[in-house]
Design a protein around this motif. Structure first.
Motif, PDB file in Angstrom:
ATOM      1  N   SER A 254      -6.647 -22.145 132.998  1.00 22.66           N
ATOM      2  CA  SER A 254      -7.028 -22.100 131.775  1.00 22.66           C
ATOM      3  C   SER A 254      -8.183 -23.974 131.391  1.00 22.66           C
ATOM      4  O   SER A 254      -7.864 -24.805 132.603  1.00 22.66           O
ATOM      5  N   PRO A 255      -9.582 -23.901 130.843  1.00 23.24           N
ATOM      6  CA  PRO A 255     -10.734 -24.327 130.447  1.00 23.24           C
ATOM      7  C   PRO A 255      -9.935 -25.471 129.940  1.00 23.24           C
ATOM      8  O   PRO A 255      -9.112 -25.473 129.851  1.00 23.24           O
ATOM      9  N   SER A 256     -10.693 -26.663 130.562  1.00 23.62           N
ATOM     10  CA  SER A 256     -10.324 -28.096 129.911  1.00 23.62           C
ATOM     11  C   SER A 256     -11.234 -29.138 130.529  1.00 23.62           C
ATOM     12  O   SER A 256     -12.475 -28.978 130.791  1.00 23.62           O
ATOM     13  N   LEU A 257     -11.754 -29.636 129.137  1.00 19.07           N
ATOM     14  CA  LEU A 257     -12.436 -31.137 129.216  1.00 19.07           C
ATOM     15  C   LEU A 257     -11.235 -32.763 129.435  1.00 19.07           C
ATOM     16  O   LEU A 257     -11.228 -33.304 130.355  1.00 19.07           O
ATOM     17  N   ARG A 258     -11.420 -32.627 128.377  1.00 21.66           N
ATOM     18  CA  ARG A 258     -10.185 -34.201 127.503  1.00 21.66           C
ATOM     19  C   ARG A 258      -9.300 -34.372 129.313  1.00 21.66           C
ATOM     20  O   ARG A 258      -8.854 -35.914 129.525  1.00 21.66           O
ATOM     21  N   THR A 259      -8.048 -33.447 129.142  1.00 23.12           N
ATOM     22  CA  THR A 259      -6.849 -33.233 130.122  1.00 23.12           C
ATOM     23  C   THR A 259      -7.031 -32.431 131.791  1.00 23.12           C
ATOM     24  O   THR A 259      -6.496 -34.208 132.106  1.00 23.12           O
ATOM     25  N   GLN A 260      -8.032 -32.672 131.915  1.00 30.96           N
ATOM     26  CA  GLN A 260      -8.968 -33.029 133.431  1.00 30.96           C
ATOM     27  C   GLN A 260      -8.873 -34.147 133.991  1.00 30.96           C
ATOM     28  O   GLN A 260      -8.627 -34.535 134.328  1.00 30.96           O
TER      29      GLN A 260
ATOM     30  N   VAL B 112       0.649 -28.234 134.819  1.00 30.86           N
ATOM     31  CA  VAL B 112       0.140 -27.068 135.066  1.00 30.86           C
ATOM     32  C   VAL B 112      -0.876 -26.406 133.143  1.00 30.86           C
ATOM     33  O   VAL B 112       0.184 -26.831 133.122  1.00 30.86           O
ATOM     34  N   ARG B 113      -1.792 -25.971 133.633  1.00 31.27           N
ATOM     35  CA  ARG B 113      -2.031 -26.198 132.036  1.00 31.27           C
ATOM     36  C   ARG B 113      -2.447 -24.192 132.695  1.00 31.27           C
ATOM     37  O   ARG B 113      -3.156 -23.797 133.304  1.00 31.27           O
ATOM     38  N   ALA B 114      -1.773 -23.786 131.715  1.00 33.03           N
ATOM     39  CA  ALA B 114      -1.549 -21.650 131.776  1.00 33.03           C
ATOM     40  C   ALA B 114      -1.925 -21.510 130.132  1.00 33.03           C
ATOM     41  O   ALA B 114      -0.462 -21.872 129.207  1.00 33.03           O
TER      42      ALA B 114
ATOM     43  N   MET C 163       0.758 -29.225 130.791  1.00 29.72           N
ATOM     44  CA  MET C 163      -0.792 -29.914 130.511  1.00 29.72           C
ATOM     45  C   MET C 163      -1.630 -28.462 129.407  1.00 29.72           C
ATOM     46  O   MET C 163      -2.633 -29.052 129.538  1.00 29.72           O
ATOM     47  N   GLU C 164      -1.146 -27.917 128.839  1.00 31.43           N
ATOM     48  CA  GLU C 164      -0.494 -26.398 127.610  1.00 31.43           C
ATOM     49  C   GLU C 164      -0.388 -25.982 128.099  1.00 31.43           C
ATOM     50  O   GLU C 164      -1.184 -24.888 128.813  1.00 31.43           O
ATOM     51  N   SER C 165       0.763 -25.266 127.565  1.00 31.16           N
ATOM     52  CA  SER C 165       0.977 -23.712 127.748  1.00 31.16           C
ATOM     53  C   SER C 165       1.052 -22.853 126.353  1.00 31.16           C
ATOM     54  O   SER C 165       0.446 -23.192 125.300  1.00 31.16           O
TER      55      SER C 165
ATOM     56  N   TRP D  40       3.832 -25.085 123.854  1.00 28.60           N
ATOM     57  CA  TRP D  40       3.806 -26.485 123.185  1.00 28.60           C
ATOM     58  C   TRP D  40       2.390 -27.299 124.364  1.00 28.60           C
ATOM     59  O   TRP D  40       1.654 -26.569 125.016  1.00 28.60           O
ATOM     60  N   HIS D  41       1.951 -28.410 123.457  1.00 28.25           N
ATOM     61  CA  HIS D  41       0.742 -29.238 123.960  1.00 28.25           C
ATOM     62  C   HIS D  41       1.477 -30.433 124.175  1.00 28.25           C
ATOM     63  O   HIS D  41       0.973 -31.747 122.445  1.00 28.25           O
ATOM     64  N   PRO D  42       2.471 -30.820 124.991  1.00 28.67           N
ATOM     65  CA  PRO D  42       3.666 -31.828 124.303  1.00 28.67           C
ATOM     66  C   PRO D  42       2.322 -33.158 125.383  1.00 28.67           C
ATOM     67  O   PRO D  42       2.499 -34.319 124.813  1.00 28.67           O
ATOM     68  N   CYS D  43       1.503 -33.544 126.072  1.00 24.51           N
ATOM     69  CA  CYS D  43       0.914 -34.554 126.543  1.00 24.51           C
ATOM     70  C   CYS D  43      -0.371 -35.249 125.371  1.00 24.51           C
ATOM     71  O   CYS D  43      -0.237 -35.899 124.710  1.00 24.51           O
ATOM     72  N   GLN D  44      -1.118 -34.065 124.693  1.00 21.27           N
ATOM     73  CA  GLN D  44      -1.673 -33.779 122.676  1.00 21.27           C
ATOM     74  C   GLN D  44      -0.656 -35.057 122.125  1.00 21.27           C
ATOM     75  O   GLN D  44      -0.888 -35.674 121.543  1.00 21.27           O
ATOM     76  N   ALA D  45       0.472 -34.070 122.169  1.00 22.96           N
ATOM     77  CA  ALA D  45       1.993 -34.497 120.877  1.00 22.96           C
ATOM     78  C   ALA D  45       2.217 -36.154 121.566  1.00 22.96           C
ATOM     79  O   ALA D  45       2.027 -37.311 120.239  1.00 22.96           O
TER      80      ALA D  45
ATOM     81  N   HIS E 131      -8.522 -34.554 115.056  1.00 22.28           N
ATOM     82  CA  HIS E 131      -8.201 -33.156 115.581  1.00 22.28           C
ATOM     83  C   HIS E 131      -7.997 -33.500 116.760  1.00 22.28           C
ATOM     84  O   HIS E 131      -8.514 -34.283 117.787  1.00 22.28           O
ATOM     85  N   CYS E 132      -7.562 -32.769 117.858  1.00 23.74           N
ATOM     86  CA  CYS E 132      -7.205 -32.789 119.503  1.00 23.74           C
ATOM     87  C   CYS E 132      -8.837 -32.308 120.021  1.00 23.74           C
ATOM     88  O   CYS E 132      -8.610 -32.917 121.578  1.00 23.74           O
ATOM     89  N   LEU E 133      -9.783 -31.675 119.970  1.00 22.23           N
ATOM     90  CA  LEU E 133     -10.924 -31.316 120.444  1.00 22.23           C
ATOM     91  C   LEU E 133     -10.784 -30.643 121.702  1.00 22.23           C
ATOM     92  O   LEU E 133      -9.867 -30.196 122.126  1.00 22.23           O
ATOM     93  N   PRO E 134     -11.906 -29.224 122.292  1.00 26.49           N
ATOM     94  CA  PRO E 134     -13.140 -29.268 121.607  1.00 26.49           C
ATOM     95  C   PRO E 134     -13.064 -28.775 120.405  1.00 26.49           C
ATOM     96  O   PRO E 134     -11.895 -28.052 119.794  1.00 26.49           O
ATOM     97  N   VAL E 135     -13.193 -28.957 119.457  1.00 29.98           N
ATOM     98  CA  VAL E 135     -13.892 -28.579 118.281  1.00 29.98           C
ATOM     99  C   VAL E 135     -15.148 -28.364 117.759  1.00 29.98           C
ATOM    100  O   VAL E 135     -16.100 -28.590 118.493  1.00 29.98           O
TER     101      VAL E 135
ATOM    102  N   THR F  57      -6.983 -41.716 123.987  1.00 28.71           N
ATOM    103  CA  THR F  57      -5.560 -42.072 124.199  1.00 28.71           C
ATOM    104  C   THR F  57      -4.881 -41.613 125.270  1.00 28.71           C
ATOM    105  O   THR F  57      -3.754 -41.465 125.454  1.00 28.71           O
ATOM    106  N   ARG F  58      -5.187 -40.048 125.218  1.00 31.91           N
ATOM    107  CA  ARG F  58      -4.605 -38.888 126.155  1.00 31.91           C
ATOM    108  C   ARG F  58      -4.621 -40.097 127.586  1.00 31.91           C
ATOM    109  O   ARG F  58      -3.516 -39.480 128.450  1.00 31.91           O
ATOM    110  N   LEU F  59      -5.678 -40.618 127.959  1.00 32.34           N
ATOM    111  CA  LEU F  59      -5.649 -41.584 128.904  1.00 32.34           C
ATOM    112  C   LEU F  59      -4.231 -42.205 128.994  1.00 32.34           C
ATOM    113  O   LEU F  59      -3.644 -42.193 129.805  1.00 32.34           O
TER     114      LEU F  59
HETATM  115  N1   CP Z   1      -7.093 -31.934 123.295  1.00 37.16           N
HETATM  116  C1   CP Z   1      -7.772 -31.594 124.931  1.00 37.16           C
HETATM  117  O1   CP Z   1      -6.719 -30.722 125.534  1.00 37.16           O
HETATM  118  O2   CP Z   1      -8.704 -30.740 125.686  1.00 37.16           O
HETATM  119  P1   CP Z   1      -8.647 -29.962 126.765  1.00 37.16           P
HETATM  120  O3   CP Z   1      -9.146 -28.779 126.294  1.00 37.16           O
HETATM  121  O4   CP Z   1     -10.302 -30.633 126.650  1.00 37.16           O
HETATM  122  O5   CP Z   1      -8.175 -31.051 127.874  1.00 37.16           O
END
Ligand code: CP
Length: 360
Positions: free
Chosen positions: A45-51, A110-112, A142-144, A147-152, A289-293, A317-319
């Motif tokens: 699935s797409p990602s900016l921040r997590t990736q 893994v993100r799915a 990395m978000e299923s 849950w999105h535990p890394c965000q939490a 907000h977790c973004l993207p928004v 802070t994700r990093l």
């Molecule tokens: N908040 C978050 O997980 O951003 P991405 O979907 O861009 O990775």
């Protein structure tokens, strides 16, 4: 730490240790180095921040990176059902995909996202479940679907960074969005804030409740940690909030039914966070907000560009949180790289004289 699927599975003292380490890294502490180890990142699935943050964390930790994308031009379509007759679109089963990747890397993330067709299927979180079952190495979610535990984890660190009191008030507010978005972030936010011991309010319209088991877990975590969790449709619930955390999510009542979902939210466009909403919160309250928004849909420019908004600090802070998490996971692994162990095992079992074999 042996993998990371859901923040609520970690004891609070372990979360606090990771958060303290994340904030130390933010303040300039040097990350441990794990040369020769490898991190796999697999995005369905797409990602900016997590990736970007996992890639950067891998560099800071001295890790080799194996990054793969799902979808057209990426990895083979992956089947997750046991016993499937694979005469459809999927060319590979998660049993092989996970086990093979587990031979190449020491940790696999893994993100799915949910498929969004069947609530029963998405509640099983089949892709993450399959990778956790068959990879043979720690798996990070990395978000299923759920849950999105890394965000939490990062959000807990952000709340500490902003010196939000442990028992402060966090309002998780639903917002309008043109699509029915997944519930992983709100699920993880409500359980994170509850485990942190906060006064948690889920502000949402009728028909947009989070799953009952998620709310039950959040209430149990709150009870253990001196907090509380309530739900309200009334904007007055924003009064006195330390934090307004906005997120849109789809209705469980209309799961997989796009037209019923669209009808349910047709009159809800005013659910957009404006300065009028923020004025109800306490002076100095933070907007997260977790973004993207989507600007002027989920939140007005005046809030996102105003002094209450801490979304960029939150994203940074994700990093730090994921660097701390990977340090903890890698520190708990046995000595030797996974690739080296796998190669050693292969030589031992298949080739009694690897030197001669190489000379041939
Ligand atoms: N908040 C978050 O997980 O951003 P991405 O979907 O861009 O990775």
């Amino acid at each position: 730490v042996n993998g990371f699927y859901h923040l609520g599975e970690l004891p609070s003292r372990e979360i606090e240790r990771l958060v303290a380490r994340a904030l130390a890294l933010r303040d300039g502490a040097r990350a441990q180095r794990f040369e020769g180890r490898a991190l796999g990142l697999l995005f369905f699935s797409p990602s900016l921040r997590t990736q970007a943050s996992f890639q950067r964390a891998a560099g800071l930790l001295g890790l080799d990176l194996v990054q793969l994308q799902g979808g057209a031009g990426g990895v083979w379509g992956i089947e997750t059902e046991d016993g499937a007759v694979m005469d459809g679109a999927n060319a590979e089963h998660v049993r092989e995909a996970a086990a093979v990747l587990g031979r190449f890397v020491d940790v696999l993330a893994v993100r799915a996202f949910p498929r969004g067709a069947s609530l029963a299927e998405d509640r099983r979180d089949p892709m993450l479940a399959g990778f956790r079952r068959f990879a043979g190495v720690p798996v990070i979610n990395m978000e299923s679907s759920r849950w999105h535990p890394c965000q939490a984890l990062a959000d807990w660190a952000t709340l500490d960074l902003l010196r939000v009191p442990k028992q402060g008030k966090l309002v998780l507010t639903w917002a309008w969005h043109p699509k029915a978005l997944p519930q992983a972030v709100p699920n993880s936010t409500v359980t994170m804030a509850a485990q942190r011991g906060m006064e948690v309010v889920v502000h949402r319209p009728s028909g947009f409740a989070l799953a009952q088991d998620v709310m039950d877990e959040a209430r149990a975590l709150a009870a253990q940690n001196g907090g509380s969790v309530v739900e309200s449709e009334d904007q007055a619930c924003l009064d006195g909030a330390h934090v307004v955390y906005a997120k849109s999510w789809g209705s469980l009542e209309h799961y997989g039914d796009a037209s019923a979902e669209a009808e349910a939210r047709a009159s809800l466009r005013p659910w957009c966070v404006t300065n009028d909403w923020m004025r109800r919160a306490r002076p100095g309250a933070h907007f997260l907000h977790c973004l993207p928004v989507r600007r002027n849909v989920v939140v007005a420019d005046e809030v996102l560009d105003g002094p209450a908004s801490r979304v960029i600090d939150q994203a940074e802070t994700r990093l730090h949180a994921q660097t701390a998490l990977l340090e903890a996971v890698l520190s708990d692994l046995p000595a030797g790289t996974n690739a080296a162990r796998a190669a050693g095992a292969a030589r031992t079992s298949l080739d009694p004289n690897p030197v001669l074999e190489l000379k041939r």
